[in-house]
Design a protein around this motif. Structure first.
Motif, PDB file in Angstrom:
ATOM      1  N   GLU A   1       0.826  -1.206   0.000  1.00 35.79           N
ATOM      2  CA  GLU A   1       0.000   0.000   0.000  1.00 35.79           C
ATOM      3  C   GLU A   1       0.859   1.255   0.000  1.00 35.79           C
TER       4      GLU A   1
ATOM      5  N   SER B   1      -8.184   4.608  -5.077  1.00 32.04           N
ATOM      6  CA  SER B   1      -9.347   5.388  -4.653  1.00 32.04           C
ATOM      7  C   SER B   1      -9.716   6.386  -5.749  1.00 32.04           C
TER       8      SER B   1
ATOM      9  N   PHE C   1     -12.237   2.568  -0.009  1.00 35.58           N
ATOM     10  CA  PHE C   1     -10.783   2.389   0.073  1.00 35.58           C
ATOM     11  C   PHE C   1     -10.316   2.576   1.513  1.00 35.58           C
TER      12      PHE C   1
ATOM     13  N   SER D   1      -8.155  -0.089   3.833  1.00 36.27           N
ATOM     14  CA  SER D   1      -6.759   0.295   4.039  1.00 36.27           C
ATOM     15  C   SER D   1      -6.261  -0.102   5.424  1.00 36.27           C
ATOM     16  N   ASP D   2      -4.973  -0.431   5.508  1.00 37.33           N
ATOM     17  CA  ASP D   2      -4.364  -0.789   6.792  1.00 37.33           C
ATOM     18  C   ASP D   2      -3.693   0.420   7.443  1.00 37.33           C
ATOM     19  N   THR D   3      -3.838   1.593   6.854  1.00 37.83           N
ATOM     20  CA  THR D   3      -3.201   2.791   7.396  1.00 37.83           C
ATOM     21  C   THR D   3      -4.252   3.813   7.826  1.00 37.83           C
TER      22      THR D   3
ATOM     23  N   PRO E   1      -4.791   6.806   4.415  1.00 40.81           N
ATOM     24  CA  PRO E   1      -4.543   6.094   3.157  1.00 40.81           C
ATOM     25  C   PRO E   1      -4.056   7.021   2.048  1.00 40.81           C
TER      26      PRO E   1
ATOM     27  N   LEU F   1      -3.289   0.614  -3.598  1.00 39.91           N
ATOM     28  CA  LEU F   1      -2.704  -0.619  -3.078  1.00 39.91           C
ATOM     29  C   LEU F   1      -2.665  -1.649  -4.195  1.00 39.91           C
TER      30      LEU F   1
END
Length: 225
Positions: free
Chosen positions: A32, A51, A75, A79-81, A84, A88
């Protein structure tokens, strides 16, 4: 454009981000952020998800690639953040074999036992690449390299630094010794200072768990500590 978090692709992405077993089964992982997206080898990208805001600003980066647009809210949900960046990728795992890695003579190796912190592992990958390491060997109980937090922390080094998970480190150290690689354990019982040794030959450095260090049965196989 995908606008629902119930979409099958969105659910699949969420599972890959959270579940190491799913990643292993499908042999893919998630990267990502725009920097990681730019650095990913094109032949290993399976698909790109962007996105709506990212597409408006960076559509030229997606030209000629297989990509899918998600609404900004969807998105953000996958997302893992916390913040974002809007892109990714699904990336194919690379298979490395210890036998192939051992073809390089007088190499420099890092051997990791039970390293658990994702940020630490990513930093080790970056440091290993900067130092010109041949490869990294990890015990099977170490954190998953393909954990999204590890991937981000590698800053792209994961694409270039060969690594292998091994089941039994003492046996693997014996294999390295037979290949002419001299091993040094970072250990509280260490007798020599790091600047007293010769690292011009094949060399492996052993690093243990953040809290407990190396197990004695692993350190004892090392040539020196």
């Amino acid at each position: 454009m995908i606008t629902s978090t119930s979409n099958a692709q969105v659910k699949a992405l969420s599972k890959l981000i959270k579940n190491a077993r799913a990643r292993r089964q499908q042999q893919v992982y998630i990267v990502e952020g725009i920097r990681m997206f730019r650095e990913t080898p094109e032949d290993r990208i399976e698909k790109i998800y962007a996105s709506e805001s990212f597409v408006k600003e960076h559509e030229t980066l997606l030209a000629g690639k297989d990509w899918e647009m998600l609404s900004d809210s969807v998105f953000a949900s996958v997302s893992d953040t916390k913040t974002p960046q809007g892109v990714l990728c699904l990336v194919k795992m690379r298979e490395n074999r210890l036998e192939d890695m051992l073809q390089q003579k007088n190499g420099l190796w890092l051997i990791l036992e039970n390293v658990q912190d994702p940020g630490n592992l990513g930093t080790i990958f970056r440091t290993a690449e900067a130092a010109g390491a041949t490869g990294i060997l990890l015990s099977s109980d170490s954190v998953d390299v393909y954990n999204p937090k590890v991937i981000r922390s590698t800053m792209g080094s994961v694409y270039r630094m060969p690594f292998v998970y091994v089941e039994h480190l003492p046996e693997t150290l014996e294999v390295l010794a037979e290949a002419g690689i001299h091993s040094y354990a970072a250990h509280l019982k260490g007798k020599n200072s790091y600047d007293q040794e010769d690292y011009t030959r094949g060399t492996a450095f052993l690093i243990g768990n953040e809290g407990n260090g190396l197990r004695d049965e692993v350190a004892d196989v090392a040539e020196c500590y």
